[in-house]
Design an enzyme around this catalytic site. Sequence first.
Site, PDB file in Angstrom:
ATOM      1  N   ARG A  17       0.805  -1.231   0.000  1.00 25.25           N
ATOM      2  CA  ARG A  17       0.000   0.000   0.000  1.00 25.25           C
ATOM      3  C   ARG A  17       0.832   1.272   0.000  1.00 25.25           C
ATOM      4  NH1 ARG A  17      -5.725  -0.088   1.459  1.00 25.25           N
ATOM      5  NH2 ARG A  17      -6.088   2.133   1.398  1.00 25.25           N
TER       6      ARG A  17
ATOM      7  N   GLY B  12       6.352   0.693   5.877  1.00 27.33           N
ATOM      8  CA  GLY B  12       7.243  -0.252   5.193  1.00 27.33           C
ATOM      9  C   GLY B  12       7.336   0.012   3.700  1.00 27.33           C
ATOM     10  N   CYS B  13       6.209   0.309   3.087  1.00 29.66           N
ATOM     11  CA  CYS B  13       6.179   0.555   1.643  1.00 29.66           C
ATOM     12  C   CYS B  13       6.900   1.851   1.292  1.00 29.66           C
ATOM     13  CB  CYS B  13       4.735   0.586   1.146  1.00 29.66           C
ATOM     14  SG  CYS B  13       3.887  -0.983   1.437  1.00 29.66           S
ATOM     15  N   THR B  14       6.769   2.844   2.158  1.00 29.07           N
ATOM     16  CA  THR B  14       7.471   4.114   1.946  1.00 29.07           C
ATOM     17  C   THR B  14       8.976   3.888   2.038  1.00 29.07           C
ATOM     18  OG1 THR B  14       5.597   5.390   2.766  1.00 29.07           O
ATOM     19  CG2 THR B  14       7.754   6.477   2.793  1.00 29.07           C
TER      20      THR B  14
ATOM     21  N   GLY C  80      10.234   1.963  -1.063  1.00 29.43           N
ATOM     22  CA  GLY C  80      10.290   2.853  -2.228  1.00 29.43           C
ATOM     23  C   GLY C  80      11.430   3.849  -2.131  1.00 29.43           C
TER      24      GLY C  80
END
Length: 154
Positions: free
Chosen positions: A38, A43-45, A48
Amino acid sequence: MAENTPKLSKTTLPATGDRELKLADFKGQALVVYFYPRDNTPGCTKQGQGFRDHYEEFQALGCEIVGVSRDTLASHERFAAKQEFPFPLLADTEEKLCNEFDVIKEKNMYGKKVMGIERSTFLFDARGKLVQEWRKVRVPGHVEAVLEAVRELA
């Protein structure tokens, strides 16, 4: 090659930067495809940002990066702009690419079973052959491991 081995898909999806892309567009160069749960989550930030921070190193090795999640294109555009991602994010709202790569898994969210993207990364060589995959990815150290695998390809 096994029937279910991920490949450079011809599935066209909306991408950041007002584009429509398919993984097959990247044949002729190495490609990292990373699936993440998401936009704008911790974690995704971090993941990325790791790919962003090492992007020039990937580029110097002739490798492109593409991020994929089930978020909308509008969400991706905001996320990519806020984080200054130099690579495209694909909006797979209908889970077409997610299903091709078999990354939709049952997850336990706060005691509740839900279906979601299992953080996964795939590395293709310039011929479009899958050379390595990482499933159930843990963010710390992951981007560096992928970069090392790209170096070994070069």
